[in-house]
Design an enzyme around this catalytic site. Structure first.
Site, mmCIF file in Angstrom:
data_model
loop_
_atom_site.group_PDB
_atom_site.id
_atom_site.type_symbol
_atom_site.label_atom_id
_atom_site.label_comp_id
_atom_site.label_asym_id
_atom_site.label_seq_id
_atom_site.Cartn_x
_atom_site.Cartn_y
_atom_site.Cartn_z
ATOM 1 N N SER A 30 0.618 -1.276 -0.071
ATOM 2 C CA SER A 30 0.053 0.122 0.056
ATOM 3 C C SER A 30 0.899 1.435 0.070
ATOM 4 C CB SER A 30 -0.869 -0.107 1.175
ATOM 5 O OG SER A 30 -0.215 -0.132 2.434
ATOM 6 N N ALA A 85 7.611 -1.970 3.922
ATOM 7 C CA ALA A 85 8.152 -2.896 4.916
ATOM 8 C C ALA A 85 7.133 -3.329 5.900
ATOM 9 C CB ALA A 85 9.076 -2.681 5.597
ATOM 10 N N ASP A 86 6.760 -4.510 6.233
ATOM 11 C CA ASP A 86 5.776 -4.723 7.337
ATOM 12 C C ASP A 86 6.289 -4.495 8.803
ATOM 13 O OD1 ASP A 86 3.754 -5.995 5.737
ATOM 14 O OD2 ASP A 86 5.236 -7.545 5.089
ATOM 15 N N LYS A 96 9.317 -8.474 5.558
ATOM 16 C CA LYS A 96 8.402 -8.100 4.242
ATOM 17 C C LYS A 96 7.891 -9.429 3.834
ATOM 18 C CE LYS A 96 10.292 -5.686 1.277
ATOM 19 N NZ LYS A 96 8.987 -4.725 1.036
ATOM 20 N N GLY A 97 6.800 -9.135 2.972
ATOM 21 C CA GLY A 97 6.185 -10.271 2.216
ATOM 22 C C GLY A 97 4.815 -10.415 2.729
ATOM 23 N N GLY A 98 4.065 -9.265 3.584
ATOM 24 C CA GLY A 98 2.796 -9.527 3.858
ATOM 25 C C GLY A 98 1.935 -9.698 2.646
ATOM 26 N N GLU A 105 10.708 -9.040 -4.370
ATOM 27 C CA GLU A 105 11.294 -7.938 -3.809
ATOM 28 C C GLU A 105 12.646 -7.844 -3.160
ATOM 29 O OE1 GLU A 105 7.006 -6.398 -1.511
ATOM 30 O OE2 GLU A 105 8.288 -8.024 -0.637
ATOM 31 N N LYS A 123 4.896 0.497 11.605
ATOM 32 C CA LYS A 123 5.643 -0.628 11.378
ATOM 33 C C LYS A 123 7.274 -0.684 11.945
ATOM 34 C CE LYS A 123 2.635 -1.438 8.334
ATOM 35 N NZ LYS A 123 2.750 -0.994 6.803
#
Length: 230
Positions: A30, A85-86, A96-98, A105, A123
């Site tokens: 997002s 980043a998550d 990362k990778g949500g 990435e 975050k």
């Protein structure tokens, strides 16, 4: 300032690092999408970049908004990647990778001379792990791989559910056709060691721990954007 406005603030600050003519990795999520929208406005005004997207979703948005794209094979060395980043900790280690794009990435980020993270203040964490750690795995030997991850977690003193990510009536598939194990560890005291040991499991394609990759994080809060790192 609401969550979206904070994401826009972070994207605006990151855009200042993008120079005319750059080969640019364009992230997923997002916050990265807000960056794409702002970048598209500059491109429409004559700004020149060549972008490499980190996911099919990002590629579709770039095409829709007129951001010029190349494949990573066409541009195997990039000047800069800007991605969300998550989670991000004070040492600029990331989860990362949500959204499921962690493999692409990480490939794009490590093909870049520099990676800048953009995120809102929610975050930022003292220790990684509250966000589920995505682990991209091959579908072949899934049960064996999951057992290996379970055993590794136990050796690291990590507890919590490790589940196959679902989508609709079946498992979630990444852009590369793989599955994702989401590990709810809560806290990861030694993220560096965990990242190294996960890489040694044969069925693990990639994991969402980004260690030593980001050089700067732009964090947006109610009072504007601040920087972590140099």
């Amino acid at each position: 300032m609401d969550a979206r406005q904070m994401k826009i603030k972070a994207a605006e600050a990151a855009l200042e690092y993008v120079e005319d003519g750059m080969r640019l990795g364009i992230g997923t999520g997002s916050t990265a999408e807000e960056f794409v929208r702002l970048l598209a406005e500059k491109v429409a005004g004559g700004f020149r970049i060549q972008g490499v997207p980190t996911s099919e979703r990002t590629a579709r948005l770039c095409v829709e908004l007129g951001v010029p794209l190349k494949s990573l094979d066409e541009l195997p060395e990039l000047d800069l990647t800007i991605d969300g980043a998550d989670e991000v900790d004070p040492q600029l280690r990331l989860i990362k990778g949500g959204g499921g794009a962690l493999l692409r990435e990480k490939i794009v980020a490590t093909a870049s001379s520099r990676m800048i993270v953009i995120a809102d203040e929610t975050k930022v964490v003292d220790m990684l792990g509250a966000f589920k750690l995505p682990i991209e795995v091959n579908s072949f030997g899934l049960v064996a791989t999951r057992i290996a991850v379970d055993k590794l977690a136990a050796r690291h003193g990590l507890t919590g559910d490790i589940s196959v990510r679902a989508s609709g009536d079946g498992p979630f598939r990444t852009d590369g056709g793989h599955l994702i194990l989401d590990a709810s560890f809560g806290r990861i005291p030694d993220a560096d060691a965990l990242a190294r040991d996960l890489n040694a499991i044969a069925g693990v394609v990639e994991h969402g721990l980004f260690i030593g990759i980001a050089s700067l994080a732009i964090i947006a809060g109610p009072d504007g954007a601040r920087k972590l790192g140099a």
